[in-house]
Write an enzyme that holds these catalytic residues in place. Structure first.
Site, PDB file in Angstrom:
ATOM      1  CG  ASN A   9      -1.658   1.266   1.435  1.00 54.05           C
ATOM      2  OD1 ASN A   9      -1.819   2.053   0.492  1.00 54.05           O
ATOM      3  ND2 ASN A   9      -2.145   1.498   2.651  1.00 54.05           N
ATOM      4  CE  LYS A  11       0.135   3.445   4.717  1.00 49.47           C
ATOM      5  NZ  LYS A  11       0.255   3.571   6.164  1.00 49.47           N
ATOM      6  CG  HIS A  96      -5.606   2.625   5.144  1.00 48.82           C
ATOM      7  ND1 HIS A  96      -5.123   3.554   6.028  1.00 48.82           N
ATOM      8  CD2 HIS A  96      -4.666   1.651   5.059  1.00 48.82           C
ATOM      9  CE1 HIS A  96      -3.933   3.154   6.460  1.00 48.82           C
ATOM     10  NE2 HIS A  96      -3.635   1.996   5.880  1.00 48.82           N
ATOM     11  CD  GLU A  98      -2.503   5.949   6.616  1.00 44.86           C
ATOM     12  OE1 GLU A  98      -2.522   5.912   5.369  1.00 44.86           O
ATOM     13  OE2 GLU A  98      -1.626   5.385   7.303  1.00 44.86           O
ATOM     14  CD  GLU A 168      -3.614  -2.037   7.448  1.00 44.81           C
ATOM     15  OE1 GLU A 168      -2.571  -2.419   6.919  1.00 44.81           O
ATOM     16  OE2 GLU A 168      -4.143  -0.941   7.193  1.00 44.81           O
ATOM     17  N   GLY A 174       2.719   2.378  10.669  1.00 45.91           N
ATOM     18  CA  GLY A 174       3.748   3.387  10.432  1.00 45.91           C
ATOM     19  C   GLY A 174       4.518   3.784  11.689  1.00 45.91           C
ATOM     20  CB  SER A 214       5.077  -1.872  12.016  1.00 44.22           C
ATOM     21  OG  SER A 214       4.846  -0.495  12.230  1.00 44.22           O
TER      22      SER A 214
HETATM   23  P1  PGA Z   1       2.876   0.265   7.574  1.00 44.10           P
HETATM   24  O1  PGA Z   1       1.431   0.598   6.957  1.00 44.10           O
HETATM   25  O2  PGA Z   1       3.275  -1.073   7.036  1.00 44.10           O
HETATM   26  O3  PGA Z   1       3.762   1.384   7.104  1.00 44.10           O
HETATM   27  O4  PGA Z   1       2.702   0.241   9.062  1.00 44.10           O
HETATM   28  C1  PGA Z   1       0.456  -0.390   6.835  1.00 44.10           C
HETATM   29  C2  PGA Z   1      -0.802   0.162   6.264  1.00 44.10           C
HETATM   30  O5  PGA Z   1      -1.166   1.299   6.604  1.00 44.10           O
HETATM   31  O6  PGA Z   1      -1.470  -0.489   5.443  1.00 44.10           O
END
Ligand code: PGA
Length: 252
Positions: A9, A11, A96, A98, A168, A174, A214
């Site tokens: 992903n 983003k 997601h 976010e 998640e 992140g 992560s």
């Molecule tokens: P990350 O993001 O692997 O950077 O923690 C995962 C995600 O938001 O899908």
């Protein structure tokens, strides 16, 4: 048997120029993944979809990160499902955290998108997961159950098995603070139990449930060895070709 699924992903990262470089270097990975019965792909910003798809073709899955649930209309700045279909895209991340946080994306809205994608024969990757506050207050299961129930409203049993779910926890995204493999397994098993209540064991056993937050080349294997974790949704570690490649090779 559920096939393992490894999805990147991006983003809001990568210009078209950068995306093309990545695609050229990563395009051979799909074949290697398939030889080991793993589905692999990457979800990218709208503007990167056409150039990346053109290079990667059907080697890797190329998916979108969002879509609108209506076919067309006066929604400035939005992209519809027919637009995605027209350029050969059949996967899309929905809900997601976010987008839930910054774009007011509710589970009800996610449900409309999931229904619209399924109607178009596409694969939604429905994200769920709790905040640190909810986690610390022991509210994770109640919170995630509600996201799943709302997200799957009016989804038939036949269609339910086509949805991919990504658990998640927001506190792990992140942050470098990944959830333990035990937490990931417990939550993926819990989600499967909810699906079994809704649709029966047979359907629940078909649904692929990913862990995200992560995930890195050095921990991906631990997660995927869990019974109910069918793959990973990976942000940061999917941005550089080297680590994207290592996510796969460390599984083999
Ligand atoms: P990350 O993001 O692997 O950077 O923690 C995962 C995600 O938001 O899908």
């Amino acid at each position: 048997m559920r096939r393992k699924l490894l999805l990147g992903n991006w983003k809001m990262n990568k210009t078209v120029t950068e995306a093309k470089v990545f695609a050229e270097e990563a395009k051979h990975l799909g074949k290697e993944a398939r030889a080991h019965k793993i589905d692999m792909g990457v979800c990218v910003p709208y503007i990167d979809l056409v150039p990346v798809k053109k290079i990667i073709k059907n080697s890797l899955i190329v998916g979108a990160e969002n879509c609108h649930y209506l076919e067309k209309g006066a929604y400035t700045g939005e992209v519809s499902i027919p637009m995605l279909k027209d350029i050969g895209i059949s996967w899309c991340i929905i809900g997601h955290s976010e987008r839930r946080e910054y774009d007011n994306e509710t589970s009800e809205k996610c449900n409309l998108k999931i229904l619209a994608l399924l109607k178009n024969g596409m694969t939604p990757v429905y994200c769920c997961g709790e905040s640190l506050e909810t986690y610390e207050a022991n509210g994770t299961k109640k919170f995630v159950e509600e996201q799943i129930l709302k997200g799957f409203a009016n989804v038939s049993a036949e269609d339910a098995s086509k949805v991919v779910i990504a658990y998640e926890p927001i506190w792990a995204i992140g942050t470098g603070k990944s959830a333990s493999k035990e937490i990931a397994e417990d939550m993926c098993a819990f989600i499967r139990k909810i699906l079994a209540k809704l649709y029966g064991r047979r359907v629940a056993n078909k649904v692929r449930i990913l862990y995200g937050g992560s995930v890195k080349p050095n921990n991906i294997r631990d997660y995927l060895l869990q019974d109910n974790v069918d793959g990973a949704l990976v942000g940061g570690a999917s941005l550089e070709v080297e680590s994207y490649k290592e996510l796969l090779t460390n599984l083999l």
